[in-house]
Motif scaffolding. Structure first.
Motif, PDB file in Angstrom:
ATOM      1  N   PHE A 228      39.859  -7.967  49.057  1.00  0.00           N
ATOM      2  CA  PHE A 228      38.225  -7.106  48.659  1.00  0.00           C
ATOM      3  C   PHE A 228      39.593  -5.811  49.450  1.00  0.00           C
ATOM      4  CE2 PHE A 228      34.941  -4.441  49.706  1.00  0.00           C
ATOM      5  CZ  PHE A 228      34.109  -4.864  48.134  1.00  0.00           C
ATOM      6  N   GLY A 229      38.845  -5.073  48.364  1.00  0.00           N
ATOM      7  CA  GLY A 229      40.124  -3.686  48.105  1.00  0.00           C
ATOM      8  C   GLY A 229      40.834  -2.691  48.866  1.00  0.00           C
ATOM      9  N   PRO A 230      39.005  -2.622  49.635  1.00  0.00           N
ATOM     10  CA  PRO A 230      38.749  -1.924  50.703  1.00  0.00           C
ATOM     11  C   PRO A 230      39.292  -1.839  52.496  1.00  0.00           C
ATOM     12  CG  PRO A 230      37.412  -1.349  49.699  1.00  0.00           C
ATOM     13  CD  PRO A 230      38.002  -2.691  49.717  1.00  0.00           C
ATOM     14  N   PHE A 231      39.457  -3.504  52.151  1.00  0.00           N
ATOM     15  CA  PHE A 231      39.555  -4.350  53.319  1.00  0.00           C
ATOM     16  C   PHE A 231      40.820  -4.665  53.547  1.00  0.00           C
ATOM     17  CE2 PHE A 231      35.808  -6.929  53.166  1.00  0.00           C
ATOM     18  CZ  PHE A 231      34.636  -5.951  53.808  1.00  0.00           C
ATOM     19  N   LEU A 232      41.969  -4.233  52.940  1.00  0.00           N
ATOM     20  CA  LEU A 232      43.770  -4.421  52.271  1.00  0.00           C
ATOM     21  C   LEU A 232      44.569  -3.291  52.857  1.00  0.00           C
ATOM     22  CD1 LEU A 232      43.830  -6.519  49.391  1.00  0.00           C
ATOM     23  CD2 LEU A 232      43.510  -7.052  51.775  1.00  0.00           C
ATOM     24  N   THR A 233      43.785  -1.609  52.918  1.00  0.00           N
ATOM     25  CA  THR A 233      44.551  -0.519  52.578  1.00  0.00           C
ATOM     26  C   THR A 233      43.311   0.303  52.381  1.00  0.00           C
ATOM     27  OG1 THR A 233      46.218   0.776  51.683  1.00  0.00           O
ATOM     28  CG2 THR A 233      45.167  -0.573  49.774  1.00  0.00           C
ATOM     29  N   ASP A 234      44.255   1.792  52.566  1.00  0.00           N
ATOM     30  CA  ASP A 234      43.049   2.784  52.357  1.00  0.00           C
ATOM     31  C   ASP A 234      43.818   3.744  51.382  1.00  0.00           C
ATOM     32  OD1 ASP A 234      41.371   3.280  54.701  1.00  0.00           O
ATOM     33  OD2 ASP A 234      42.964   4.146  55.846  1.00  0.00           O
ATOM     34  N   GLU A 235      44.597   2.838  50.473  1.00  0.00           N
ATOM     35  CA  GLU A 235      45.116   3.878  49.201  1.00  0.00           C
ATOM     36  C   GLU A 235      45.021   2.607  48.382  1.00  0.00           C
ATOM     37  OE1 GLU A 235      48.996   4.484  50.859  1.00  0.00           O
ATOM     38  OE2 GLU A 235      48.380   5.834  51.658  1.00  0.00           O
ATOM     39  N   VAL A 236      45.721   2.799  47.075  1.00  0.00           N
ATOM     40  CA  VAL A 236      45.952   1.347  46.135  1.00  0.00           C
ATOM     41  C   VAL A 236      46.395   0.281  46.687  1.00  0.00           C
ATOM     42  CG1 VAL A 236      46.127   1.380  43.452  1.00  0.00           C
ATOM     43  CG2 VAL A 236      45.929   3.956  44.258  1.00  0.00           C
ATOM     44  N   PRO A 237      45.110  -0.429  46.637  1.00  0.00           N
ATOM     45  CA  PRO A 237      45.476  -1.886  47.367  1.00  0.00           C
ATOM     46  C   PRO A 237      46.222  -3.147  46.186  1.00  0.00           C
ATOM     47  CG  PRO A 237      42.835  -1.748  45.736  1.00  0.00           C
ATOM     48  CD  PRO A 237      43.573  -0.443  46.460  1.00  0.00           C
ATOM     49  N   THR A 238      47.121  -3.741  46.731  1.00  0.00           N
ATOM     50  CA  THR A 238      48.122  -3.993  45.035  1.00  0.00           C
ATOM     51  C   THR A 238      47.820  -5.645  46.160  1.00  0.00           C
ATOM     52  OG1 THR A 238      50.559  -3.587  46.853  1.00  0.00           O
ATOM     53  CG2 THR A 238      49.312  -2.422  45.541  1.00  0.00           C
ATOM     54  N   LEU A 239      48.632  -6.917  45.526  1.00  0.00           N
ATOM     55  CA  LEU A 239      48.715  -7.959  45.562  1.00  0.00           C
ATOM     56  C   LEU A 239      49.885  -8.189  46.853  1.00  0.00           C
ATOM     57  CD1 LEU A 239      48.283 -11.036  44.953  1.00  0.00           C
ATOM     58  CD2 LEU A 239      50.661 -10.790  42.970  1.00  0.00           C
ATOM     59  N   ASP A 240      50.809  -7.416  46.724  1.00  0.00           N
ATOM     60  CA  ASP A 240      51.594  -7.029  47.948  1.00  0.00           C
ATOM     61  C   ASP A 240      51.369  -7.078  49.183  1.00  0.00           C
ATOM     62  OD1 ASP A 240      54.371  -8.548  46.858  1.00  0.00           O
ATOM     63  OD2 ASP A 240      54.400  -5.740  46.166  1.00  0.00           O
ATOM     64  N   ARG A 241      49.843  -5.730  49.514  1.00  0.00           N
ATOM     65  CA  ARG A 241      49.381  -5.648  50.728  1.00  0.00           C
ATOM     66  C   ARG A 241      48.226  -6.647  50.397  1.00  0.00           C
ATOM     67  NH1 ARG A 241      50.336  -2.549  54.755  1.00  0.00           N
ATOM     68  NH2 ARG A 241      48.414  -1.616  55.476  1.00  0.00           N
ATOM     69  N   PHE A 242      47.625  -7.184  49.919  1.00  0.00           N
ATOM     70  CA  PHE A 242      47.222  -8.608  50.341  1.00  0.00           C
ATOM     71  C   PHE A 242      48.274  -9.560  50.890  1.00  0.00           C
ATOM     72  CE2 PHE A 242      46.406 -13.394  49.281  1.00  0.00           C
ATOM     73  CZ  PHE A 242      44.276 -13.156  50.005  1.00  0.00           C
ATOM     74  N   LEU A 243      49.108 -10.109  50.129  1.00  0.00           N
ATOM     75  CA  LEU A 243      50.167 -10.758  51.109  1.00  0.00           C
ATOM     76  C   LEU A 243      50.799  -9.633  52.606  1.00  0.00           C
ATOM     77  CD1 LEU A 243      52.261 -12.013  48.350  1.00  0.00           C
ATOM     78  CD2 LEU A 243      50.716 -13.362  49.570  1.00  0.00           C
ATOM     79  N   ASP A 244      50.559  -8.577  52.940  1.00  0.00           N
ATOM     80  CA  ASP A 244      51.316  -8.437  53.741  1.00  0.00           C
ATOM     81  C   ASP A 244      49.853  -8.831  54.674  1.00  0.00           C
ATOM     82  OD1 ASP A 244      53.486  -6.617  52.853  1.00  0.00           O
ATOM     83  OD2 ASP A 244      52.326  -4.791  52.829  1.00  0.00           O
ATOM     84  N   HIS A 245      48.956  -8.616  54.428  1.00  0.00           N
ATOM     85  CA  HIS A 245      47.604  -9.220  55.321  1.00  0.00           C
ATOM     86  C   HIS A 245      48.431 -10.333  55.898  1.00  0.00           C
ATOM     87  CE1 HIS A 245      44.375  -6.515  56.017  1.00  0.00           C
ATOM     88  NE2 HIS A 245      45.407  -5.149  54.879  1.00  0.00           N
ATOM     89  N   VAL A 246      48.344 -11.334  55.192  1.00  0.00           N
ATOM     90  CA  VAL A 246      48.390 -12.542  55.204  1.00  0.00           C
ATOM     91  C   VAL A 246      49.779 -12.949  56.580  1.00  0.00           C
ATOM     92  CG1 VAL A 246      48.874 -14.930  53.979  1.00  0.00           C
ATOM     93  CG2 VAL A 246      47.792 -13.657  52.941  1.00  0.00           C
ATOM     94  N   GLU A 247      50.575 -12.099  55.551  1.00  0.00           N
ATOM     95  CA  GLU A 247      51.967 -12.035  56.793  1.00  0.00           C
ATOM     96  C   GLU A 247      51.069 -12.219  58.332  1.00  0.00           C
ATOM     97  OE1 GLU A 247      56.675 -10.329  56.591  1.00  0.00           O
ATOM     98  OE2 GLU A 247      55.097 -10.419  55.147  1.00  0.00           O
ATOM     99  N   HIS A 248      50.411 -10.630  58.578  1.00  0.00           N
ATOM    100  CA  HIS A 248      50.494 -10.525  59.601  1.00  0.00           C
ATOM    101  C   HIS A 248      49.304 -11.587  60.575  1.00  0.00           C
ATOM    102  CE1 HIS A 248      49.789  -7.319  63.329  1.00  0.00           C
ATOM    103  NE2 HIS A 248      48.291  -7.624  62.735  1.00  0.00           N
ATOM    104  N   ALA A 249      48.298 -12.152  60.116  1.00  0.00           N
ATOM    105  CA  ALA A 249      48.532 -13.677  60.518  1.00  0.00           C
ATOM    106  C   ALA A 249      48.295 -14.394  60.748  1.00  0.00           C
ATOM    107  CB  ALA A 249      46.939 -13.661  59.373  1.00  0.00           C
TER     108      ALA A 249
END
Length: 347
Positions: A228-249
């Motif tokens: 969900f976009g607002p949970f990924l970033t305060d800016e424009v959410p992207t597929l790469d940003r989702f994968l950033d969360h996956v990588e952090h986890a």
């Protein structure tokens, strides 16, 4: 390369119910089934959520209607999907090329104050349940009640025990932070965050802190990352940003305890009655995650995940991890970890 995808959260059942109530004969077959097939989905968790207009005594009735809706679509499309509730059923369904559908309850409103209903839901095929959505229930506070500092109620503690005893996986997504740590104290079995992202990367109350993720890992639990976009970033959410969360986890939990809990909402929101009180976001201004908005987009996600993580880890994240975790919990003999999970270690 094609991958088997497992997704821990899609509210499609709510959308299907709303459309059938308006006279659409087969919204699942017309839209959702082709989407799931195109995305390569082999296991889909179907949450039964309680909308605002059904909170209270209407919650149980709505929940049972939603479960019946799942049974109806599974019967109509029995050549393509099957409701599952055991490891053997999951394995057989996936091996046959069908999509395995697992029922969950999002927020404990349908249970009210009656623990006996945990047993009823188990008999109805429910295998995952959270104690609260964003709002307060008789069992716990959701993250929308974060100012109260509320932990689990006595009933909530008893509900966790009952779920563990009967074989329902306890879900902590949407639970208040104090409630999360209270649950981590009392849980005897691993639990799951079915659709949560990382607060270290996006400071939203629906996301989990590193401390929460580490506690999840110490219990042998699982994190399914939300798109969900607002949970990924305060800016424009992207597929790469989702994968950033996956990588952090993955860095906190290791390669075997992270998967997908995408929470695709775009196509659901278009057909569900607009009663969205307590969402913790401005519904009219929600940024969309480009390239990851509906199940068909899993093909794009798979390509990006393989590029970033390599074939083996991509396979685990896209589906193998979640499938294996759910199956291990449905065996009924899994207890929580006795020692904290080491990042990068396999469990």
């Amino acid at each position: 390369m094609s991958y088997r995808v497992a997704d821990c959260h899609n509210d499609l059942l709510m959308a299907v119910r709303h459309l059938r109530e308006r006279g659409h004969e087969d919204p699942f077959g017309d839209y959702w089934l082709p989407q799931l097939r195109q995305g390569g989905v082999s296991l889909q968790v179907l949450p039964v959520a309680t909308e605002e207009q059904f909170v209270g005594e209407g919650a149980l009735r709505r929940c049972l209607l939603m479960i019946e809706e799942a049974r109806h679509l599974a019967e109509v499309h029995r050549d393509a999907v099957a409701l599952v509730s055991t490891r053997a059923e999951i394995a057989a369904t996936i091996a046959s090329g069908k999509i395995a559908l697992l029922l969950a309850i999002e927020g404990a409103e349908p249970l009210g104050h009656s623990l006996e209903l945990v047993n009823v839901m188990r008999r109805e095929g429910v295998r995952m349940c959270s104690l609260a959505w964003n709002r307060r229930t008789m069992m716990a506070d959701g993250v929308g009640e974060r100012d109260t500092g509320g932990r689990l109620t006595r009933l909530g503690v008893d509900a966790v025990r009952r779920m563990e005893d009967v074989g329902i996986i306890v879900d902590v997504s949407h639970l208040s932070e104090a409630g999360f740590f209270h649950l981590a104290e009392v849980a005897r079995k691993p639990f799951i965050a079915s659709h949560s992202s990382c607060r270290a990367l996006a400071d939203h109350p629906r996301n989990l802190t590193d401390g929460q993720i580490e506690a999840l890992g110490a219990a042998g639990g699982f994190l399914a990352v939300n798109a969900f976009g607002p949970f990924l970033t305060d800016e424009v959410p992207t597929l790469d940003r989702f994968l950033d969360h996956v990588e952090h986890a993955v860095g906190l939990l290791g390669p075997d305890r992270v998967g997908l809990g995408t929470d695709f909402i775009d196509d659901v929101a278009e057909v569900v009655d607009p009663v969205f009180t307590g969402l913790l976001v401005d519904w009219t201004q929600i940024p969309k995650t480009a390239g990851l908005r509906r199940p068909a987009d899993f093909a794009t996600l798979a390509e990006a995940a393989e590029k970033r993580f390599g074939t083996d880890l991509a396979r685990r994240i896209l589906g193998a991890n979640l499938t294996e975790f759910i199956c291990s919990m449905l065996d009924g003999d899994r207890t929580r970890a006795t020692t904290p999970h080491r990042p990068g270690a396999s469990t």
